[in-house]
Design an enzyme around this catalytic site. Sequence first.
Site: not given
Length: 225
Positions: A33-36, A100
């Site tokens: 995943g990512n931090r968005s 993102a």
Amino acid sequence: LARGVTAPDLAGRHVVVSAGGTREPLDPVRFLGNRSSGKQGYALARTAAARGARVTLVSANAALPAPAGVDVVPVGTAVELREAVLAALPDADAVVMAAAVADFRPASYATGKIKKKDGQEPEPLALVRNPDILAEISADRPRPGQVVVGFAAETDDVLANGRAKLKRKGCDLLVVNEVGERKTFGAEENEAVVLGADGTETPVPRGPKEVLAETVWDLVARRLV
Ligand code: CTP
Ligand code: CA
């Protein structure tokens, strides 16, 4: 309208906004995943609705309340996000890709939880490319005159990277912001430059994500046919 109230300049328009960050599952309990946080995309959806637009918000894993009067389509992965955006696109006047989107996903999905084995090092993780949704919708617009907007978080030479990305993607506008420690992710404020395919540069000073959202809609509204 009362004096001081913004004219509903997006009335009768349908806009599609993607928000949040995709999660690419490895097994039933793990993902890449990512931090968005989704805050910028949700601000775009809220402000478009306030300006009179019908809004489809394709939301990837954002832990945020649904904005009033907005159609929220929840998605998990990049492939699901692509499907949802393409489904909403045929009658859309504009699409803003604030999500993102993971560039890669695990090459395979384990239907059972991945277990470690005694005394063994883990296998390397094989990844495959996800589709580039922004490039795809910029190239084949189901509706002539549809306005396509992308977002880019950059480091180093932020503007040069942004210009090159705008060209590569083929979108009309690219919102470029600088990322780094404590910048942008999860924050309430944002600072950006909006690059236009027509060569324009619109700086947006540090401020609430709503202010950047309003600037994006100003630039979109001007380009609508
Ligand atoms: N995007 C997309 N599909 C992808 C990756 C990105 O639609 N598979 C969109 C994002 O929603 C964003 C824009 O493209 O609006 C720019 O994302 P970014 O990650 O900056 O672009 P990339 O081409 O993936 O470049 P980089 O290699 O710098 O990550
Ligand atoms: Ca990327």
